[in-house]
Design an enzyme around this catalytic site. Sequence first.
Site, mmCIF file in Angstrom:
data_model
loop_
_atom_site.group_PDB
_atom_site.id
_atom_site.type_symbol
_atom_site.label_atom_id
_atom_site.label_comp_id
_atom_site.label_asym_id
_atom_site.label_seq_id
_atom_site.Cartn_x
_atom_site.Cartn_y
_atom_site.Cartn_z
ATOM 1 N N ARG A 1 0.808 -1.226 0.000
ATOM 2 C CA ARG A 1 0.000 0.000 0.000
ATOM 3 C C ARG A 1 0.837 1.270 0.000
ATOM 4 N NH1 ARG A 1 -3.988 -1.630 2.742
ATOM 5 N NH2 ARG A 1 -3.043 -3.672 2.812
ATOM 6 N N THR A 2 1.959 1.292 0.672
ATOM 7 C CA THR A 2 2.739 2.530 0.680
ATOM 8 C C THR A 2 3.245 2.837 -0.725
ATOM 9 O OG1 THR A 2 3.421 2.128 2.961
ATOM 10 C CG2 THR A 2 4.689 3.732 1.729
ATOM 11 N N LYS B 1 23.766 -6.751 -6.024
ATOM 12 C CA LYS B 1 25.155 -6.820 -6.491
ATOM 13 C C LYS B 1 26.107 -6.235 -5.469
ATOM 14 C CE LYS B 1 23.499 -6.099 -11.209
ATOM 15 N NZ LYS B 1 23.328 -5.069 -12.228
ATOM 16 N N ARG C 1 12.110 3.086 0.702
ATOM 17 C CA ARG C 1 11.886 2.196 1.856
ATOM 18 C C ARG C 1 13.049 1.221 1.932
ATOM 19 N NH1 ARG C 1 6.544 -1.030 3.579
ATOM 20 N NH2 ARG C 1 6.081 1.065 4.285
ATOM 21 N N HIS D 1 8.217 6.122 9.806
ATOM 22 C CA HIS D 1 7.396 5.993 8.599
ATOM 23 C C HIS D 1 6.572 7.280 8.516
ATOM 24 C CE1 HIS D 1 5.124 4.529 5.379
ATOM 25 N NE2 HIS D 1 4.586 3.440 5.879
#
Lengths: 140, 309
Positions: B56-57, B85, B106, B134
């Site tokens: 959802r974010t 990597k 995020r 958040h």
Amino acid sequence: MVVVNSIENGIVIDHIRVGNGLKVLEKLGIDTTKNTVALIMNASSGKHERKDIIKIENSEWIDLTALGLLDHTATVNIIQNHVITKKIKLSLPERVVDVIKCKNPRCVTSVEPSIPHIFHLVDPKTEEYRCEYCDEIIKV
Amino acid sequence: MADLLGRNLLEPGDFSAEELAGLFDLADVIADAPADFDRRAVGKILATLFFEPSTRTRLSFEAAMLRLGGQVIGFSEAGSSSAMKGESIADTVRTVACYSDIIAMRHPKEGSARIGAIHSNVPLINAGDGGHHHPTQTLTDMLTIRRKMGRLDNLTIGLAGDLKFGRTVHSLINAMKIYPNIKFVLMSPEELKVPDFVKYDIQSGNGSTFVETTDMQGAMKELDILYMTRVQRERFFNEEDYIRLKDRYILDNDKMSYAKEDMIVLHPLPRVNEIAVEVDSDPRAVYFEQAKNGMFVRMALILSLLGIE
């Protein structure tokens, strides 16, 4: 009684909390192959007190920020021609860089290469520091 | 909203009360007529760097940018990024900043957004950094509180569930502490109590206070807002601890019967079982409306950080 001569030029870290001297010597990264260094442990100080002392001959610089963090009760004496020319009282530094590491396993400092480990003093009474990145509180 | 031009949002405390009020005013205008804003960000690119899965974010950010007429690039898991990597966060962000006008990031590690912001020359929004902060969820929560309660001060806010790893909880406290007369009632099992830095946060607020309790039912009657959280499986190193703690706080109609008539229930979603489905039909349950507000406030945030009128 053990007798350690005074130094002609250099630095004396006095009033180190007893038992803390070896840790201070190691953490400050004092080069014992380059300088003549004396670590005096459990020396008498006043009537009933004990302390550790470090004498570093021909040294002009130590990391006072790191020392303040390791033992802010210590004092630093600068010696020139056998005379104390400067006496420095330490305090807990407001900001420390690359002296302590964050203990939070979820902190970004555990994975990101080449970033400085930065801490800010939260409260001098509790001797607590806060990680710049994850806000973890660490008691020194 | 020129004040926010070029700024980063790493934690809610980055914005003053006045700046937040301006942002919420804009979000209200957008919510009332979203179509009026559908060309505002034409030619702008949002990069969504999601090193950790999110539904959802990420979708809320993408929907916000698309509804503004802008475009979106990015990845939705570390496996499809150069992190696999071994590239550092700093290098990834530095590179992506060359391609985009604004970044939403995020990452599972706490404090990662700060590293990103240091190395980005475009505004960077923290879309969640591990169990730390958040802030856009917090803007969502605050906009919902303001629209429902008509104020952001003089509130008793109960927070229940995982208060240790719940970054939405840490961010909401960090944001609400600046308003006068906020009382936090912290309801959690002993093992999931708020970290010390959050308590320091409350004490540094505008007269805000807190109490800790394990008795959710007993605390219900004094709450203006109940903020429920999920116990997050992904934050535990040990599955046994998760199973032992996950069902400790469940909100159902029985517990709701102890609450005020005008209390509201918020939840950052996704929900697992901490709010019984029977509560959804209670008019005090506003968590789905909250999700919609999240998109509007992200639209307002993107416009403000880009300096678009």
